[in-house]
Design a protein around this motif. Structure first.
Motif, PDB file in Angstrom:
ATOM      1  N   LEU A 144      57.084 -15.123   6.151  1.00  0.00           N
ATOM      2  CA  LEU A 144      58.120 -14.116   6.798  1.00  0.00           C
ATOM      3  C   LEU A 144      58.006 -14.243   8.199  1.00  0.00           C
ATOM      4  N   GLN A 145      57.068 -14.333   8.968  1.00  0.00           N
ATOM      5  CA  GLN A 145      56.836 -14.385  10.228  1.00  0.00           C
ATOM      6  C   GLN A 145      57.506 -15.617  10.767  1.00  0.00           C
ATOM      7  N   HIS A 146      57.082 -16.876  10.005  1.00  0.00           N
ATOM      8  CA  HIS A 146      57.549 -18.208  10.303  1.00  0.00           C
ATOM      9  C   HIS A 146      59.205 -18.367  10.261  1.00  0.00           C
ATOM     10  N   GLN A 147      59.702 -17.715   9.161  1.00  0.00           N
ATOM     11  CA  GLN A 147      61.011 -17.487   9.188  1.00  0.00           C
ATOM     12  C   GLN A 147      61.704 -16.613  10.156  1.00  0.00           C
ATOM     13  N   LEU A 148      61.062 -15.482  10.529  1.00  0.00           N
ATOM     14  CA  LEU A 148      61.525 -14.744  11.598  1.00  0.00           C
ATOM     15  C   LEU A 148      61.534 -15.409  13.035  1.00  0.00           C
ATOM     16  N   GLN A 149      60.649 -16.104  13.247  1.00  0.00           N
ATOM     17  CA  GLN A 149      60.267 -16.940  14.289  1.00  0.00           C
ATOM     18  C   GLN A 149      61.670 -18.142  14.325  1.00  0.00           C
ATOM     19  N   GLN A 150      61.819 -18.510  13.323  1.00  0.00           N
ATOM     20  CA  GLN A 150      62.993 -19.695  13.480  1.00  0.00           C
ATOM     21  C   GLN A 150      64.115 -18.855  13.583  1.00  0.00           C
ATOM     22  N   CYS A 151      64.463 -17.748  13.120  1.00  0.00           N
ATOM     23  CA  CYS A 151      65.550 -17.025  13.185  1.00  0.00           C
ATOM     24  C   CYS A 151      65.876 -17.029  14.802  1.00  0.00           C
ATOM     25  N   LEU A 152      64.814 -16.597  15.499  1.00  0.00           N
ATOM     26  CA  LEU A 152      64.858 -15.986  16.863  1.00  0.00           C
ATOM     27  C   LEU A 152      64.934 -17.186  17.929  1.00  0.00           C
ATOM     28  N   THR A 153      64.436 -18.388  17.437  1.00  0.00           N
ATOM     29  CA  THR A 153      64.278 -19.328  18.375  1.00  0.00           C
ATOM     30  C   THR A 153      65.690 -19.941  19.079  1.00  0.00           C
ATOM     31  N   GLY A 154      65.672 -19.962  20.239  1.00  0.00           N
ATOM     32  CA  GLY A 154      67.085 -20.161  21.027  1.00  0.00           C
ATOM     33  C   GLY A 154      67.897 -19.300  21.183  1.00  0.00           C
ATOM     34  N   LYS A 155      67.982 -17.958  20.743  1.00  0.00           N
ATOM     35  CA  LYS A 155      68.806 -16.950  20.560  1.00  0.00           C
ATOM     36  C   LYS A 155      68.430 -15.980  21.481  1.00  0.00           C
ATOM     37  N   ARG A 156      69.387 -15.473  21.871  1.00  0.00           N
ATOM     38  CA  ARG A 156      69.156 -14.068  22.737  1.00  0.00           C
ATOM     39  C   ARG A 156      69.365 -12.749  21.735  1.00  0.00           C
ATOM     40  N   TYR A 157      68.335 -12.037  21.591  1.00  0.00           N
ATOM     41  CA  TYR A 157      68.328 -10.869  20.462  1.00  0.00           C
ATOM     42  C   TYR A 157      67.983  -9.490  21.189  1.00  0.00           C
ATOM     43  N   LEU A 158      68.294  -8.772  20.240  1.00  0.00           N
ATOM     44  CA  LEU A 158      68.025  -7.015  20.606  1.00  0.00           C
ATOM     45  C   LEU A 158      67.368  -6.578  19.211  1.00  0.00           C
TER      46      LEU A 158
ATOM     47  N   LEU B 188      73.758   4.760  20.839  1.00  0.00           N
ATOM     48  CA  LEU B 188      74.688   4.441  21.816  1.00  0.00           C
ATOM     49  C   LEU B 188      74.604   3.157  22.449  1.00  0.00           C
ATOM     50  N   VAL B 189      73.381   2.861  22.851  1.00  0.00           N
ATOM     51  CA  VAL B 189      73.064   1.450  23.531  1.00  0.00           C
ATOM     52  C   VAL B 189      73.324   0.381  22.551  1.00  0.00           C
ATOM     53  N   PHE B 190      72.772   0.504  21.474  1.00  0.00           N
ATOM     54  CA  PHE B 190      72.950  -0.637  20.403  1.00  0.00           C
ATOM     55  C   PHE B 190      74.276  -0.882  20.125  1.00  0.00           C
ATOM     56  N   ASN B 191      75.251  -0.021  20.117  1.00  0.00           N
ATOM     57  CA  ASN B 191      76.677  -0.221  19.577  1.00  0.00           C
ATOM     58  C   ASN B 191      77.520  -0.309  21.120  1.00  0.00           C
ATOM     59  N   ASP B 192      77.123  -0.317  22.094  1.00  0.00           N
ATOM     60  CA  ASP B 192      77.790  -0.566  23.269  1.00  0.00           C
ATOM     61  C   ASP B 192      78.400  -2.276  23.406  1.00  0.00           C
ATOM     62  N   HIS B 193      79.456  -2.459  23.900  1.00  0.00           N
ATOM     63  CA  HIS B 193      80.151  -3.587  23.898  1.00  0.00           C
ATOM     64  C   HIS B 193      79.249  -4.662  24.597  1.00  0.00           C
ATOM     65  N   ARG B 194      78.646  -4.181  25.700  1.00  0.00           N
ATOM     66  CA  ARG B 194      77.780  -5.070  26.628  1.00  0.00           C
ATOM     67  C   ARG B 194      76.849  -5.800  25.790  1.00  0.00           C
ATOM     68  N   MET B 195      76.344  -5.300  24.580  1.00  0.00           N
ATOM     69  CA  MET B 195      75.140  -5.545  24.141  1.00  0.00           C
ATOM     70  C   MET B 195      75.834  -6.648  23.237  1.00  0.00           C
ATOM     71  N   THR B 196      76.585  -6.805  22.603  1.00  0.00           N
ATOM     72  CA  THR B 196      77.329  -7.724  21.871  1.00  0.00           C
ATOM     73  C   THR B 196      77.611  -8.690  22.824  1.00  0.00           C
ATOM     74  N   GLU B 197      77.994  -8.793  24.037  1.00  0.00           N
ATOM     75  CA  GLU B 197      78.194  -9.765  25.037  1.00  0.00           C
ATOM     76  C   GLU B 197      76.857 -10.420  25.421  1.00  0.00           C
ATOM     77  N   GLN B 198      75.899  -9.375  25.569  1.00  0.00           N
ATOM     78  CA  GLN B 198      74.528 -10.111  26.213  1.00  0.00           C
ATOM     79  C   GLN B 198      73.871 -10.553  24.990  1.00  0.00           C
ATOM     80  N   PHE B 199      73.810 -10.130  23.873  1.00  0.00           N
ATOM     81  CA  PHE B 199      73.010 -10.703  22.645  1.00  0.00           C
ATOM     82  C   PHE B 199      73.633 -11.302  21.664  1.00  0.00           C
ATOM     83  N   GLU B 200      72.997 -12.545  21.038  1.00  0.00           N
ATOM     84  CA  GLU B 200      73.783 -13.386  20.085  1.00  0.00           C
ATOM     85  C   GLU B 200      73.521 -12.634  18.445  1.00  0.00           C
ATOM     86  N   ILE B 201      72.162 -12.000  18.249  1.00  0.00           N
ATOM     87  CA  ILE B 201      71.971 -11.357  17.077  1.00  0.00           C
ATOM     88  C   ILE B 201      71.176  -9.802  17.556  1.00  0.00           C
TER      89      ILE B 201
END
Length: 524
Positions: free
Chosen positions: A258-272, A198-211
């Motif tokens: 894998l962890q290096h790629q994941l870190q690159q994925c997250l850098t500078g982004k708001r994520y959930l 329910l939380v994950f699919n809430d529209h506020r999560m899309t607005e708050q997090f980029e990925i």
């Protein structure tokens, strides 16, 4: 891992259907055994089939009945194997082989199997097994169809918990270099995953997090596989020019890369990130998993669901949310929605009174309330509701506490052929995501979709069975789709335990190099 030692009675009845059909084809088998033997086998199996539903119910209270069913399953599968041998030989029509096989069969196997089955048939009276009305395998009209991920209108009593989680997620974090984690704690069947969805699919999560990403963890997983899963989930939120990069990372099995790629994925982004159903208490492993999330400026949040408060502590949770039982009014609303299916409760005063007693026994557990509601959808007589209320399943011994007894009621009400298809799913490890089309093909290959002449194809029947298992929440759609928009399916851990229990010794899943303690009667 140890095999589960239970077997469904009506689970066998669909096997009997196929055996009866094959025994009737005496023109193919007359060179292998006398028609008199076939007739005796049919009579014996028919007398046993009459009491299978009663035996299935009583096996969990009476060890002698369970042993009787275990022995019966073994003998029936031996008969199936023998019929397979005959069918193959008869189709090949190789004279020399036929004479050898027919001579071998006439000397002992059929007579021995007949004697053993007749012995088991004789024991049904000693065990006081009674003939019960056969469940109609063809009644599907009133059953629900496949549901969407989460229908918020069908969730009751979780509004305040949902808002509390969302408030935590949208609030600014004080610690830039520390992962902010909120853990949802609760018993199995309490609705932890549903609340997280329910939380994950809430529209506020899309607005708050980029990925956003969702990963099913469960009991059996490895660090590399989980990291791959998280990357794969984040991939669906990336722009198209990053597809190749992330697909390359997903197929890599080097954890450091894998962890290096994941870190690159997250850098500078708001994520959930949601880590659903965590069991492991290995602090070092979780520390390694969370490294890419804690390096540099942390602009994301993590939701964890678990049954164990110690797990939440080891994960370094910033906030704990204890999910409690539903209030009485919410429990009743949830039950009514499924049990009465749009009908006016006031028009059924007797059922309303019984229903409230059933709800009270559920103890505010959403999964139990929903399961019983679905069972009672097609039952409108007072006697049927009283039977559910007074069933012994409310008082199972503690040794069975790991398997939700109410889910067993749902299983018992399945048509026998659907039971076999469900039990087949015991081969899947907990947290395993499976494809609908591939599972139906596996059912077909294992001969589980026979004896249904009214259908155009086995695939059509399999699709019907699959949709029904989704409608009763035995199968649940995955939260995250693939890049192509395709959804996979998963079984709740409690449902997975149920599948293992009803499949008996006939199926065993081996994980890693552990090949010890394989029961003699294991066939798959």
């Amino acid at each position: 891992m140890a095999a589960q030692h239970s077997v469904g009675g009506a689970f066998l009845s669909s096997v009997f259907q196929e055996i009866h059909r094959r025994l009737a084809l005496t023109r193919y088998y007359r060179n292998y055994y006398d028609e008199e033997v076939a007739k005796k086998l049919e009579i014996t199996l028919s007398s046993i089939n009459e009491v299978l539903d009663d035996a299935e119910t009583k096996q969990y209270q009476n060890p002698d009945v369970k042993k009787w069913l275990d022995d019966l399953q073994h003998e029936v599968y031996e008969l199936e194997q023998l019929l397979d041998l005959i069918s193959t030989d008869a189709l090949q029509r190789k004279g020399t082989v036929q004479r050898f096989v027919s001579g071998f069969i006439k000397r002992s196997p059929y007579k021995v199997l007949l004697q053993r089955l007749q012995f088991l048939a004789g024991q049904k009276d000693i065990l006081r097994l009674q003939k019960e009305a056969t469940r109609d395998n063809h009644v599907w009209e009133n059953l629900s169809t496949t549901r969407s991920l989460v229908d918020e209108s069908s969730i009751y009593g979780r509004y305040h918990e949902k808002e509390e989680i969302i408030h935590f997620l949208v609030a600014n974090s004080d610690n830039d270099n520390q992962v902010s984690i909120i853990s949802i704690l609760g018993l199995g069947g309490m609705g932890k995953t549903t609340l997280a969805q329910l939380v994950f699919n809430d529209h506020r999560m899309t607005e708050q997090f980029e990925i956003k990403a969702w990963a099913d963890v469960s009991e059996s997983f490895d660090l590399v596989g989980l990291t791959q899963s998280i990357l794969w989930s984040f991939q669906s939120f990336q722009s198209h020019n990053e597809d190749f990069f992330f697909e390359q990372a997903f197929h890599n099995e080097d954890l450091e890369i894998l962890q290096h790629q994941l870190q690159q994925c997250l850098t500078g982004k708001r994520y959930l990130l949601v880590l659903d159903d965590i069991w492991s208490k290995d602090g070092n492993m979780w520390e390694h998993l969370l490294l890419p999330f804690s390096r540099g400026s942390s602009r994301g949040k993590v939701i964890v669901t678990t049954r164990d408060k110690e797990v939440a502590s080891i994960m370094g949770s910033t906030r704990l949310l204890h999910l409690k039982q539903l209030e009485e009014s919410d429990s009743w609303s949830l039950f009514v929605k499924d049990a009465f299916l749009g009908r006016n409760v006031v028009e059924y005063p007797n059922l309303e009174l019984i229903g409230k007693k059933i709800v009270e026994k559920c103890g505010g557990m959403p999964l139990a309330l929903k399961t019983l509601g679905i069972i009672l959808q097609t039952k409108l007589s007072q006697s049927e509701w009283v039977e559910i209320l007074e069933t012994d399943w409310w008082h199972l011994p503690k040794s069975n506490s790991n398997i939700n007894s109410i889910l067993r009621l749902s299983y018992l009400n399945l048509p026998s052929n659907v039971k076999r298809c469900f039990a087949y799913c015991s081969i899947f490890p907990k947290g395993y995501e499976f494809d609908k089309g591939e599972l139906i093909k596996l059912w077909m290959a294992d001969g589980l979709l026979k004896c249904w002449g009214r259908h155009n194809s086995e695939e059509e029947l399999g699709n019907e069975f699959f949709n029904h298992l989704v409608s009763i929440s035995f199968f649940q759609q995955s939260v995250m789709p693939t890049r192509a928009g395709k959804y996979y399916f998963i079984m709740h851990n409690i449902v997975n335990d149920l599948a293992k229990s009803v499949s008996g010794e006939s199926r065993l899943r081996i994980e890693g190099d552990n090949v010890q303690d394989i029961p003699e009667r294991t066939r798959h």
